[in-house]
Write a protein that holds these residues in place. Structure first.
Motif, PDB file in Angstrom:
ATOM      1  N   LEU A  13      14.352  -4.408  -1.108  1.00 53.70           N
ATOM      2  CA  LEU A  13      13.309  -5.098  -1.856  1.00 53.70           C
ATOM      3  C   LEU A  13      13.859  -6.089  -2.866  1.00 53.70           C
ATOM      4  CD1 LEU A  13      10.896  -2.106  -2.445  1.00 53.70           C
ATOM      5  CD2 LEU A  13      10.591  -4.005  -0.864  1.00 53.70           C
ATOM      6  N   GLY A  14      15.102  -5.981  -3.235  1.00 55.09           N
ATOM      7  CA  GLY A  14      15.679  -6.887  -4.210  1.00 55.09           C
ATOM      8  C   GLY A  14      16.982  -6.334  -4.739  1.00 55.09           C
ATOM      9  N   SER A  15      17.665  -7.133  -5.525  1.00 59.91           N
ATOM     10  CA  SER A  15      18.969  -6.691  -5.979  1.00 59.91           C
ATOM     11  C   SER A  15      18.949  -6.080  -7.378  1.00 59.91           C
ATOM     12  CB  SER A  15      19.954  -7.857  -5.942  1.00 59.91           C
ATOM     13  OG  SER A  15      19.555  -8.861  -6.836  1.00 59.91           O
ATOM     14  N   ILE A  16      17.826  -6.129  -8.068  1.00 57.38           N
ATOM     15  CA  ILE A  16      17.752  -5.492  -9.376  1.00 57.38           C
ATOM     16  C   ILE A  16      16.794  -4.308  -9.309  1.00 57.38           C
ATOM     17  CG2 ILE A  16      18.366  -7.567 -10.663  1.00 57.38           C
ATOM     18  CD1 ILE A  16      15.475  -7.986 -11.340  1.00 57.38           C
ATOM     19  N   GLN A  17      16.964  -3.383 -10.212  1.00 57.33           N
ATOM     20  CA  GLN A  17      16.111  -2.196 -10.253  1.00 57.33           C
ATOM     21  C   GLN A  17      15.042  -2.395 -11.314  1.00 57.33           C
ATOM     22  OE1 GLN A  17      16.124   0.888  -8.358  1.00 57.33           O
ATOM     23  NE2 GLN A  17      14.167   0.898  -9.397  1.00 57.33           N
ATOM     24  N   PHE A  18      13.831  -1.961 -11.021  1.00 61.48           N
ATOM     25  CA  PHE A  18      12.714  -2.028 -11.953  1.00 61.48           C
ATOM     26  C   PHE A  18      12.374  -0.610 -12.387  1.00 61.48           C
ATOM     27  CE2 PHE A  18      11.776  -6.452 -11.457  1.00 61.48           C
ATOM     28  CZ  PHE A  18      12.308  -6.761 -10.209  1.00 61.48           C
ATOM     29  N   TYR A  19      11.996  -0.457 -13.689  1.00 56.73           N
ATOM     30  CA  TYR A  19      11.753   0.860 -14.259  1.00 56.73           C
ATOM     31  C   TYR A  19      10.372   0.956 -14.893  1.00 56.73           C
ATOM     32  CZ  TYR A  19      16.704   1.478 -13.574  1.00 56.73           C
ATOM     33  OH  TYR A  19      17.942   1.570 -13.000  1.00 56.73           O
ATOM     34  N   GLU A  63       1.843  -4.876   1.191  1.00 58.01           N
ATOM     35  CA  GLU A  63       2.786  -5.689   1.979  1.00 58.01           C
ATOM     36  C   GLU A  63       2.452  -7.172   1.830  1.00 58.01           C
ATOM     37  OE1 GLU A  63       5.567  -4.936   3.732  1.00 58.01           O
ATOM     38  OE2 GLU A  63       5.345  -2.951   2.850  1.00 58.01           O
ATOM     39  N   GLU A  64       1.177  -7.450   1.656  1.00 61.48           N
ATOM     40  CA  GLU A  64       0.746  -8.836   1.455  1.00 61.48           C
ATOM     41  C   GLU A  64       1.341  -9.364   0.154  1.00 61.48           C
ATOM     42  OE1 GLU A  64      -3.401 -11.260   0.589  1.00 61.48           O
ATOM     43  OE2 GLU A  64      -3.500  -9.231   1.389  1.00 61.48           O
ATOM     44  N   GLY A  65       1.753 -10.609   0.148  1.00 65.32           N
ATOM     45  CA  GLY A  65       2.249 -11.232  -1.061  1.00 65.32           C
ATOM     46  C   GLY A  65       3.683 -10.885  -1.425  1.00 65.32           C
ATOM     47  N   ARG A  66       4.443 -10.291  -0.503  1.00 66.68           N
ATOM     48  CA  ARG A  66       5.844  -9.957  -0.758  1.00 66.68           C
ATOM     49  C   ARG A  66       6.801 -11.043  -0.289  1.00 66.68           C
ATOM     50  NH1 ARG A  66       7.396  -4.668  -1.664  1.00 66.68           N
ATOM     51  NH2 ARG A  66       5.648  -3.263  -1.694  1.00 66.68           N
ATOM     52  N   ASP A  67       6.334 -11.867   0.635  1.00 68.87           N
ATOM     53  CA  ASP A  67       7.251 -12.789   1.301  1.00 68.87           C
ATOM     54  C   ASP A  67       7.238 -14.207   0.723  1.00 68.87           C
ATOM     55  OD1 ASP A  67       4.723 -13.410   2.157  1.00 68.87           O
ATOM     56  OD2 ASP A  67       5.222 -13.506   4.284  1.00 68.87           O
ATOM     57  N   THR A  68       6.665 -14.392  -0.444  1.00 72.17           N
ATOM     58  CA  THR A  68       6.675 -15.725  -1.042  1.00 72.17           C
ATOM     59  C   THR A  68       8.056 -16.004  -1.643  1.00 72.17           C
ATOM     60  OG1 THR A  68       5.967 -15.031  -3.248  1.00 72.17           O
ATOM     61  CG2 THR A  68       4.214 -15.507  -1.631  1.00 72.17           C
ATOM     62  N   GLU A  69       8.378 -17.261  -1.761  1.00 73.67           N
ATOM     63  CA  GLU A  69       9.659 -17.646  -2.356  1.00 73.67           C
ATOM     64  C   GLU A  69       9.753 -17.133  -3.794  1.00 73.67           C
ATOM     65  OE1 GLU A  69      13.374 -18.722  -2.616  1.00 73.67           O
ATOM     66  OE2 GLU A  69      12.229 -18.905  -0.762  1.00 73.67           O
ATOM     67  N   ALA A  70       8.630 -17.186  -4.525  1.00 76.04           N
ATOM     68  CA  ALA A  70       8.629 -16.730  -5.926  1.00 76.04           C
ATOM     69  C   ALA A  70       8.934 -15.238  -6.026  1.00 76.04           C
ATOM     70  CB  ALA A  70       7.289 -17.048  -6.582  1.00 76.04           C
ATOM     71  N   VAL A  71       8.349 -14.431  -5.144  1.00 73.36           N
ATOM     72  CA  VAL A  71       8.598 -12.984  -5.171  1.00 73.36           C
ATOM     73  C   VAL A  71      10.039 -12.689  -4.784  1.00 73.36           C
ATOM     74  CG1 VAL A  71       8.026 -10.766  -4.077  1.00 73.36           C
ATOM     75  CG2 VAL A  71       6.192 -12.301  -4.816  1.00 73.36           C
ATOM     76  N   HIS A 113      -4.102  -2.997  -7.081  1.00 77.34           N
ATOM     77  CA  HIS A 113      -5.118  -4.036  -7.281  1.00 77.34           C
ATOM     78  C   HIS A 113      -4.596  -5.444  -7.022  1.00 77.34           C
ATOM     79  CE1 HIS A 113      -7.479  -0.885  -9.146  1.00 77.34           C
ATOM     80  NE2 HIS A 113      -6.482  -0.639  -9.971  1.00 77.34           N
ATOM     81  N   LEU A 114      -3.333  -5.660  -7.345  1.00 78.20           N
ATOM     82  CA  LEU A 114      -2.737  -6.991  -7.239  1.00 78.20           C
ATOM     83  C   LEU A 114      -1.483  -6.934  -6.373  1.00 78.20           C
ATOM     84  CD1 LEU A 114      -2.855  -7.929 -11.055  1.00 78.20           C
ATOM     85  CD2 LEU A 114      -4.391  -8.802  -9.281  1.00 78.20           C
ATOM     86  N   THR A 115      -1.242  -7.988  -5.617  1.00 78.34           N
ATOM     87  CA  THR A 115       0.002  -8.079  -4.857  1.00 78.34           C
ATOM     88  C   THR A 115       1.134  -8.451  -5.819  1.00 78.34           C
ATOM     89  OG1 THR A 115      -0.154 -10.441  -4.365  1.00 78.34           O
ATOM     90  CG2 THR A 115      -1.290  -8.920  -2.845  1.00 78.34           C
ATOM     91  N   LEU A 116       2.368  -8.347  -5.362  1.00 78.28           N
ATOM     92  CA  LEU A 116       3.499  -8.743  -6.198  1.00 78.28           C
ATOM     93  C   LEU A 116       3.383 -10.217  -6.583  1.00 78.28           C
ATOM     94  CD1 LEU A 116       6.524  -6.968  -4.434  1.00 78.28           C
ATOM     95  CD2 LEU A 116       5.012  -6.093  -6.220  1.00 78.28           C
TER      96      LEU A 116
END
Length: 180
Positions: free
Chosen positions: A27-33, A48-56, A135-138
């Motif tokens: 999912l990424g190279s940093i960890q979220f807490y 799953e929707e909204g994960r594949d944008t360049e911003a995400v 409620h909201l996508t990434l």
């Protein structure tokens, strides 16, 4: 056979560690807490929707929100904010039953960073601030974050989320200019 139970527990713990590392890496190279619990956030719980944008993708690698300087997303960020956040935080982030979001004070100091604000939105916090991943996508969370940053009324020099270049041109939000 004595000790095989402890050995089995160690093997299970090692497997769990590698599984969580694989999920984080995927999912990424940093960890979220989690903001209040300090436990790792499971980003796979979100849509799953909204994960594949360049911003995400960029955010999950760096913790920096590319939308902060992209005014083209502000309208959508505002609409999402008004639907998901304004009931508690006010129409302009001035605060109601939830804390204000447009000044220099952060209930959770980590929210002064893009990563921290995302972690609080995604995983929730204390009181009525529940997790928003249902409620909201990434991508939508990043757009809401950009809108929240746009609402900032304070001194740009104190805005940790702005780059030095952005601080030079940032104009604090004026709620009176948006009335009417």
């Amino acid at each position: 056979m004595q000790g095989s139970g402890a050995f089995g527990i160690k093997k299970l713990a090692i497997a769990a560690f590698f599984a969580s590392t694989t999920i984080t890496t995927a999912l990424g190279s940093i960890q979220f807490y989690h903001t209040t619990q300090g436990t790792p956030l499971d980003l796979s719980l979100g849509s799953e929707e909204g994960r594949d944008t360049e911003a995400v993708k960029h955010f999950l690698e760096t913790g920096d929100n590319k939308y902060l300087s992209d005014e083209s997303v502000f309208k959508e960020g505002e609409e999402l904010y008004l639907t998901a956040c304004s009931g508690c935080h006010g129409h302009y982030g001035e605060g109601k039953i939830g804390p204000g979001l447009n000044d220099d004070y952060w209930t959770y100091p980590k929210n002064a960073t893009d990563k921290g604000l995302f972690e609080t939105m995604y995983g929730g916090a204390q009181g009525m601030m529940g997790p928003q991943y249902g409620h909201l996508t990434l991508d939508e969370m990043l757009k809401v974050s950009a809108w929240v940053r746009h609402l900032y009324t304070g001194d740009p020099a104190k805005a940790k989320w702005l780059t030095p270049e952005q601080r030079k041109t940032f104009k604090p939000f004026d709620p009176d200019a948006n009335e009417g």
